[in-house]
Each structure stands twice: as C-alpha cells, then as structure tokens.
Design an enzyme around this catalytic site. Structure first.
Site, PDB file in Angstrom:
ATOM      1  N   HIS A  77      -3.179   7.093   2.971  1.00 40.81           N
ATOM      2  CA  HIS A  77      -3.635   5.816   2.414  1.00 40.81           C
ATOM      3  C   HIS A  77      -5.007   5.495   3.025  1.00 40.81           C
ATOM      4  CE1 HIS A  77      -3.950   1.742   1.220  1.00 40.81           C
ATOM      5  NE2 HIS A  77      -3.715   1.235   2.409  1.00 40.81           N
ATOM      6  N   ASN A 126     -10.162   0.043   0.035  1.00 41.94           N
ATOM      7  CA  ASN A 126      -8.699   0.052   0.000  1.00 41.94           C
ATOM      8  C   ASN A 126      -8.241  -0.466  -1.363  1.00 41.94           C
ATOM      9  OD1 ASN A 126      -5.970  -0.400   0.348  1.00 41.94           O
ATOM     10  ND2 ASN A 126      -6.176  -1.429   2.324  1.00 41.94           N
ATOM     11  N   CYS A 145       0.821  -1.229   0.000  1.00 41.47           N
ATOM     12  CA  CYS A 145       0.000   0.000   0.000  1.00 41.47           C
ATOM     13  C   CYS A 145       0.847   1.267   0.000  1.00 41.47           C
ATOM     14  CB  CYS A 145      -0.940   0.002   1.192  1.00 41.47           C
ATOM     15  SG  CYS A 145      -2.034  -1.410   1.193  1.00 41.47           S
TER      16      CYS A 145
HETATM   17  O1  UT7 Z   1      -3.805  -1.367   3.671  1.00 42.97           O
HETATM   18  C1  UT7 Z   1      -2.814  -2.141   4.278  1.00 42.97           C
HETATM   19  C2  UT7 Z   1      -2.850  -2.046   5.745  1.00 42.97           C
HETATM   20  N1  UT7 Z   1      -4.086  -2.564   6.281  1.00 42.97           N
HETATM   21  C3  UT7 Z   1      -4.713  -1.897   7.248  1.00 42.97           C
HETATM   22  O2  UT7 Z   1      -4.296  -0.838   7.623  1.00 42.97           O
HETATM   23  C4  UT7 Z   1      -5.915  -2.562   7.893  1.00 42.97           C
HETATM   24  C5  UT7 Z   1      -5.801  -2.469   9.402  1.00 42.97           C
HETATM   25  N2  UT7 Z   1      -6.871  -3.177  10.104  1.00 42.97           N
HETATM   26  C6  UT7 Z   1      -8.153  -2.747  10.124  1.00 42.97           C
HETATM   27  O3  UT7 Z   1      -8.493  -1.792   9.453  1.00 42.97           O
HETATM   28  C7  UT7 Z   1      -9.119  -3.454  11.042  1.00 42.97           C
HETATM   29  O4  UT7 Z   1      -8.425  -4.283  11.932  1.00 42.97           O
HETATM   30  C8  UT7 Z   1     -10.200  -4.304  10.292  1.00 42.97           C
HETATM   31  C9  UT7 Z   1     -11.148  -3.400   9.546  1.00 42.97           C
HETATM   32  C10 UT7 Z   1      -9.522  -5.266   9.324  1.00 42.97           C
HETATM   33  C11 UT7 Z   1     -11.028  -5.105  11.312  1.00 42.97           C
HETATM   34  O5  UT7 Z   1     -11.603  -4.229  12.272  1.00 42.97           O
HETATM   35  P1  UT7 Z   1     -11.421  -4.500  13.832  1.00 42.97           P
HETATM   36  O6  UT7 Z   1     -12.141  -3.453  14.539  1.00 42.97           O
HETATM   37  O7  UT7 Z   1      -9.950  -4.646  14.111  1.00 42.97           O
HETATM   38  O8  UT7 Z   1     -12.194  -5.860  13.995  1.00 42.97           O
HETATM   39  P2  UT7 Z   1     -11.704  -7.218  14.663  1.00 42.97           P
HETATM   40  O9  UT7 Z   1     -10.827  -7.963  13.732  1.00 42.97           O
HETATM   41  O10 UT7 Z   1     -11.191  -6.934  16.046  1.00 42.97           O
HETATM   42  O11 UT7 Z   1     -13.080  -7.974  14.810  1.00 42.97           O
HETATM   43  C12 UT7 Z   1     -14.102  -7.519  15.698  1.00 42.97           C
HETATM   44  C13 UT7 Z   1     -15.303  -8.429  15.577  1.00 42.97           C
HETATM   45  C14 UT7 Z   1     -14.949  -9.905  15.643  1.00 42.97           C
HETATM   46  O12 UT7 Z   1     -16.013 -10.565  16.309  1.00 42.97           O
HETATM   47  P3  UT7 Z   1     -15.868 -10.961  17.873  1.00 42.97           P
HETATM   48  O13 UT7 Z   1     -14.668 -11.862  17.932  1.00 42.97           O
HETATM   49  O14 UT7 Z   1     -15.680  -9.670  18.588  1.00 42.97           O
HETATM   50  O15 UT7 Z   1     -17.159 -11.633  18.135  1.00 42.97           O
HETATM   51  C15 UT7 Z   1     -14.970 -10.333  14.200  1.00 42.97           C
HETATM   52  O16 UT7 Z   1     -15.287 -11.685  14.015  1.00 42.97           O
HETATM   53  O17 UT7 Z   1     -15.919  -8.213  14.314  1.00 42.97           O
HETATM   54  C16 UT7 Z   1     -16.056  -9.459  13.659  1.00 42.97           C
HETATM   55  N3  UT7 Z   1     -15.969  -9.235  12.222  1.00 42.97           N
HETATM   56  C17 UT7 Z   1     -17.012  -8.898  11.447  1.00 42.97           C
HETATM   57  N4  UT7 Z   1     -18.318  -8.742  11.730  1.00 42.97           N
HETATM   58  C18 UT7 Z   1     -19.121  -8.407  10.717  1.00 42.97           C
HETATM   59  C19 UT7 Z   1     -14.851  -9.246  11.450  1.00 42.97           C
HETATM   60  N5  UT7 Z   1     -15.161  -8.950  10.186  1.00 42.97           N
HETATM   61  C20 UT7 Z   1     -16.503  -8.726  10.150  1.00 42.97           C
HETATM   62  C21 UT7 Z   1     -17.403  -8.373   9.145  1.00 42.97           C
HETATM   63  N6  UT7 Z   1     -18.701  -8.219   9.479  1.00 42.97           N
HETATM   64  N7  UT7 Z   1     -17.010  -8.169   7.879  1.00 42.97           N
END
Ligand code: UT7
Length: 327
Positions: free
Chosen positions: A254, A284, A114
């Site tokens: 980004h 993204n 990225c």
């Molecule tokens: O571009 C290159 C660099 N990449 C980045 O900068 C991305 C960095 N990371 C992020 O932007 C975030 O970590 C994400 C958007 C990928 C994920 O968001 P998060 O707030 O970190 O979510 P999480 O992984 O902690 O998941 C929270 C909850 C989980 O459920 P439980 O375990 O709390 O019950 C996931 O299973 O959200 C759940 N979950 C979803 N729920 C509905 C994960 N994906 C989804 C989804 N829809 N699509």
C-alpha cells in the site's frame, strides 16, 4: 484444488494533476517537506460534476472486461472495496454494474479502508474456491479528494484519486491466491477516522461546521502501527509459505508513505528493485494503490512470480496476501 487466479487487470487514473507546487499555494507546505517525509510529488484528482468513485471503477472494469474478452453478462460477482462510496446506498458496486452492463451478478461493497483490495481479493477468492462462481470482478478505489480537508496541511498533501479492477477465475494450476493473513483491531478508531455522515452523526450544519466529513488522522501513531504491523504480517506470510528474500519476486505495498514502504521492504530483506513504488505520482489512493501498482507493473510480471501484497489502513485493518501471478 481450485484456486482463484487474477486473469486480467485494469485501472483508471483521472487526468487532472495536483502538484506539490500547487499544494504549497493552498496550505503552508513545501515540495521538500512532502518529498522527504512522504515521497509524493503529485496526485491525481477526479474533477467534474456527478463523478464519484464508481466513475473510476467502471472505467477500470470496462478495461479488464475488454482485455480478458469477457462479456459483462458473464460476470457472476462484483465486489467493490471503497471508503468513499458514491452514496451511502445504493452500493458503488451497483453503480459500477449499471455503468458496465453487468446484469447477471450479485454484488456489494466492502469497507476496509486502505486494506480494501486485499480484503476483497480474499473474499472473491473464496467465492471462486466454493466452485459455484467462475467470474468474479474485484474493483477497488477511492475518490479520497472528496473527504480531504484542504485547510489541513497534515493530511491534504497525502491523498489522491484512482481505482483498479481485476478478474478472478478458477484454476487448478499452482498459481493465484495462495494464502492470506488479514486483521482488524479497533485500537485504531481514535487515530484514523471520518465521523460525519454515518448513523451516529448524520450530516447536519453542526457536522459540517466541525469538519466531521473529512479524514482525521494522527499521522505519527498511524505511522508506527503501519510499519510494525505490515512488516510483521509480511514476514509471517513469507515464513509460513517457505518463501525467502530470493524467492519473493515482488512486494506490492500500500502506498501511504515511502518511509513505511522502505521499512517493510527492509524487514523482508528485499532489494529496492523488487518493491513496487509509484507513490510519487499518485499519493495515497487508499484501496486503489495496490491494483494500480499491479496494473503498472503488469508487463514485467511473469507466470509463477511470487508476489506479497500488503496494506494497512483505518480500523485499523491490515494484512498480507501471497499471490502467484497467473499469466
Ligand atoms: O493509508 C492509511 C494509513 N496511513 C498512513 O500509513 C500514514 C502514516 N503516517 C505518515 O505517513 C506520517 O505520519 C505523515 C506523512 C502523515 C506525517 O509525517 P511525520 O514525519 O509523522 O510528521 P509529523 O506529523 O511528526 O510532523 C512533523 C512536523 C511538525 O512540525 P513540528 O511540530 O515538528 O514543528 C508538523 O507540524 O512537520 C509539520 N508538518 C508539515 N510541515 C510542512 C506537518 N505537515 C506538514 C506539511 N508541510 N504538509
């Protein structure tokens, strides 16, 4: 002193749109979750046979050549930043050069995930500074949907397809690429990668069965690194160029997550009006996000505006680049 100025910009965003409502029919997710956790409403998808990253890059390059009245044969260097090349080889730069009639240039791809656009801008800027090259095309973009696993709800809502291109030319005025701070640290390797299809794991039935040709991302770990590294490097480049929240005109971050963008803007002390955000429309697009922002904001930019470009991606790679707008 010779500096590299951006003298024109083009972009290409494919027509087809994949909305959050449609995404919710593919995986177990909701518009509410995607909007509140990431800030994406929809993303664009490049569809059609035999279309790859160079299809988008070539359209962006043709636009910038037209806007700047540059003939393809005048281009001396073409650098394509992408993580989703058309092929392992020949390069996406070669594919793009062929599609645009660029016949008198050297060219190559760079892969900095990225952060690709700011890496390529730094490289292209040094070609110009050398004094040997006067017309350098930087193209950056990705067909992220080609490596997205539509069975994995933690990654598939995030990505879309797009590309942008700029022309770099020499200037002796106080504009152009002023400074950059770029980093790479392999600490990110386990957390963000695609292991299939390279020389360690060439494509095989096994790599396909194991889903190794898709983006693998541990979101939370990447999120924490992205916020702290992008904010640190953006503040560092401001301070060492004696810029303040009042003299920075635009932050061009980004577009991976609205919460990352807001955290970086806040650390720099910038009001929301100075931060370019279009993640809601495109998601993204990896190396494509920053040039597409510049393209969309072009009419608002004024000569002499101070822009801080910042990105974070796989590797990890990250950095910030201080650009003074040249027109
Ligand atoms: O571009 C290159 C660099 N990449 C980045 O900068 C991305 C960095 N990371 C992020 O932007 C975030 O970590 C994400 C958007 C990928 C994920 O968001 P998060 O707030 O970190 O979510 P999480 O992984 O902690 O998941 C929270 C909850 C989980 O459920 P439980 O375990 O709390 O019950 C996931 O299973 O959200 C759940 N979950 C979803 N729920 C509905 C994960 N994906 C989804 C989804 N829809 N699509």
């Amino acid at each position: 002193m010779i500096r590299a100025a951006i003298t024109g910009i083009g972009a290409y965003i494919p027509e087809d749109v994949l909305t959050n409502a449609e995404m919710a029919t593919i995986v177990d997710t909701t518009d509410e979750w995607i909007m509140s956790r990431v800030g994406i409403k929809e993303r664009h998808v490049l569809k059609g046979e035999n279309k790859g990253t160079s299809t988008m890059g070539a359209e962006a390059v043709k636009m910038v050549l037209k806007k700047t009245n540059t003939k393809p044969e005048e281009v001396e260097v073409i650098i394509f930043a992408t993580t989703t090349p058309d092929y392992i080889f020949p390069s996406t730069a070669a594919m793009t050069a062929e599609a645009c009639g660029i016949k008198n240039a050297l060219g190559f791809d760079i892969q900095a995930a990225c952060s690709g656009f700011i890496y390529a801008l730094e490289i292209g800027s040094n070609f110009i500074k050398s004094g040997k090259y006067k017309k350098v095309i930087i193209v950056a973009g990705d067909k992220m949907t080609s490596i997205t696993n539509y069975k994995d709800r933690t990654t598939c809502p995030l990505f879309g397809d797009a590309a942008g291109a700029v022309l770099l030319e020499p200037t002796t005025e106080e504009v152009g690429v002023m400074d950059s701070i770029l980093h790479i640290d392999g600490v990110g390797i386990p957390h963000l990668h695609m292991h299939g299809g390279g020389s360690v794991h060439p494509a095989s039935h096994e790599t396909v069965d194991k889903g190794m040709h898709y983006v693998y991302q541990e979101g939370q770990v990447v999120f924490k690194h992205a916020v702290s590294k992008m904010a640190d490097v953006s503040v560092e480049i401001m301070e060492r160029n004696h810029l303040t929240k009042d003299t920075v005109n635009w932050l061009v971050p980004h577009q991976a997550n609205i919460r990352i963008i807001e955290a970086v803007g806040n650390r720099m002390g910038l009001p929301a009006e100075k931060v370019m955000i279009n993640i809601q429309k495109y998601g993204n697009t990896s190396a494509g996000t920053i040039p597409v922002c510049l393209y969309e904001w072009e009419s608002k930019l004024k000569k002499g505006d101070n822009l801080i470009l910042t990105a974070f991606g796989g590797g990890f790679t990250w950095g910030a680049l201080y650009l003074k707008w040249a027109y």
